[in-house]
Design an enzyme around this catalytic site. Structure first.
Site, PDB file in Angstrom:
ATOM      1  N   ASP A   1     -14.754   2.964   9.994  1.00  0.00           N
ATOM      2  CA  ASP A   1     -15.213   3.059   8.601  1.00  0.00           C
ATOM      3  C   ASP A   1     -15.591   1.678   8.080  1.00  0.00           C
ATOM      4  O   ASP A   1     -15.323   1.333   6.934  1.00  0.00           O
ATOM      5  CB  ASP A   1     -14.121   3.678   7.728  1.00  0.00           C
ATOM      6  CG  ASP A   1     -14.638   4.093   6.352  1.00  0.00           C
ATOM      7  OD1 ASP A   1     -15.840   4.391   6.237  1.00  0.00           O
ATOM      8  OD2 ASP A   1     -13.848   4.111   5.392  1.00  0.00           O
TER       9      ASP A   1
ATOM     10  N   LYS B   1       0.847  -1.190   0.000  1.00  0.00           N
ATOM     11  CA  LYS B   1       0.000   0.000   0.000  1.00  0.00           C
ATOM     12  C   LYS B   1       0.881   1.238   0.000  1.00  0.00           C
ATOM     13  O   LYS B   1       1.724   1.403   0.884  1.00  0.00           O
ATOM     14  CB  LYS B   1      -0.918  -0.004   1.229  1.00  0.00           C
ATOM     15  CG  LYS B   1      -2.018   1.046   1.192  1.00  0.00           C
ATOM     16  CD  LYS B   1      -3.023   0.809   2.318  1.00  0.00           C
ATOM     17  CE  LYS B   1      -4.225   1.713   2.201  1.00  0.00           C
ATOM     18  NZ  LYS B   1      -5.243   1.415   3.260  1.00  0.00           N
TER      19      LYS B   1
ATOM     20  N   ASP C   1      -8.507  -1.789   5.530  1.00  0.00           N
ATOM     21  CA  ASP C   1      -8.554  -0.324   5.624  1.00  0.00           C
ATOM     22  C   ASP C   1      -8.812   0.141   7.053  1.00  0.00           C
ATOM     23  O   ASP C   1      -9.828   0.765   7.367  1.00  0.00           O
ATOM     24  CB  ASP C   1      -9.618   0.248   4.680  1.00  0.00           C
ATOM     25  CG  ASP C   1      -9.211   0.101   3.225  1.00  0.00           C
ATOM     26  OD1 ASP C   1      -8.012  -0.087   2.961  1.00  0.00           O
ATOM     27  OD2 ASP C   1     -10.100   0.164   2.350  1.00  0.00           O
TER      28      ASP C   1
ATOM     29  N   GLU D   1       0.108  -8.762   4.392  1.00  0.00           N
ATOM     30  CA  GLU D   1      -0.351 -10.028   3.841  1.00  0.00           C
ATOM     31  C   GLU D   1      -1.267  -9.798   2.638  1.00  0.00           C
ATOM     32  O   GLU D   1      -2.142  -8.932   2.665  1.00  0.00           O
ATOM     33  CB  GLU D   1      -1.102 -10.795   4.923  1.00  0.00           C
ATOM     34  CG  GLU D   1      -1.717 -12.105   4.484  1.00  0.00           C
ATOM     35  CD  GLU D   1      -2.604 -12.713   5.558  1.00  0.00           C
ATOM     36  OE1 GLU D   1      -3.103 -13.829   5.338  1.00  0.00           O
ATOM     37  OE2 GLU D   1      -2.794 -12.070   6.618  1.00  0.00           O
TER      38      GLU D   1
END
Length: 262
Positions: free
Chosen positions: A201, A88, A218, A156
């Protein structure tokens, strides 16, 4: 607003293209074709970080995009043992600094100068790494974090052995919605009671359906339970899950979910 001249833009793209070509020539980077996207994601500092990570064993090859968001891209990679990993990369230029500040301020784990945008992003990535680790250690099914450095997080890869990433619940509704619902509430309970975190979220967009097992993703904005906005965020998560699973045919009120978690 400051706009780069055409010449400077061309030089920037050329510098990034050259760096990308070096990575490609070493067979460390594949599947990145769009020059402008590449220039936004792979600035010179990020490329330096990727070079350093490529010498740690965590990342040998960066190979194609898994997802693209407003602030970050997630790439599929391979480590030195040819295992898939997820990489990311947060984009400094397009990050929502106000949102990041909102979730960082009040968290006793982090002290950061809110005027330094790059430092805010680095803290945000460290926050996501630590939240994932904390969730993992307490039995919540999230991607296991491996390493974070500046604006890059390696974790992962959730997908099959061929490298196909798992879909979200929004993309692939569960075969047995009630069973999936129960598993998610169990993980929400563990996250709250054991890891002492609130996701903030959570919805069908941020839960992967990995062979009918939920994997929560996330988690960068997650806050500790004694954070000033923790209960507000928990209520939002509860309402989202109640709403999403009604669409799947599972009837449960926010109050019922709250009682199972708290």
């Amino acid at each position: 607003m400051i706009e780069l001249s055409a010449d400077k833009k061309d030089r920037t793209f050329h510098e990034v293209d050259s760096a990308l070509e070096r990575l490609k020539s070493e067979k460390r980077l594949k599947g990145v074709e769009d020059r402008r996207v590449a220039s936004e994601v792979f600035d010179k500092r990020t490329l330096e970080v990727l070079y350093k990570l490529s010498n740690t064993g965590y990342l040998a090859v960066l190979d194609g995009v898994i997802s693209t968001g407003k602030e970050a891209n997630v790439f599929k990679g391979l480590d030195d043992n040819d295992n898939f990993v997820a990489v990311k990369i947060y984009r400094i230029a397009t990050s929502d600094f106000r949102k990041m500040q909102y979730y960082i301020q009040g968290d006793p784990r982090f002290k950061v100068k809110m005027s330094n945008k790059r430092q805010i992003v680095h803290t945000w990535v460290n926050k996501e790494f630590r939240n994932l680790k904390r969730a993992c250690e307490n039995g919540v099914r999230v991607p296991k974090p491996f390493v974070s450095r500046e604006n890059v997080l390696i974790m992962e890869f959730i997908g099959d052995e061929e490298g196909n990433p798992a879909p979200t619940l929004r993309e692939a509704p569960p075969i047995d919605p009630q069973e999936m619902f129960n598993k998610i509430i169990y993980y929400m309970r563990l996250l709250y009671r054991e890891a002492r975190l609130v996701h903030g979220d959570l919805s069908a967009f941020n839960i992967l359906n990995f062979d009918e097992e939920p994997v929560i993703i996330d988690i960068s904005q997650a806050v500790v339970v004694d954070h000033p906005i923790a209960m507000e965020l928990l209520e939002r998560d509860i309402k989202n899950i109640s709403r999403d699973f009604k669409r799947f045919g599972v009837s449960s009120t926010p109050q019922e979910i709250r009682e199972r978690i708290i």
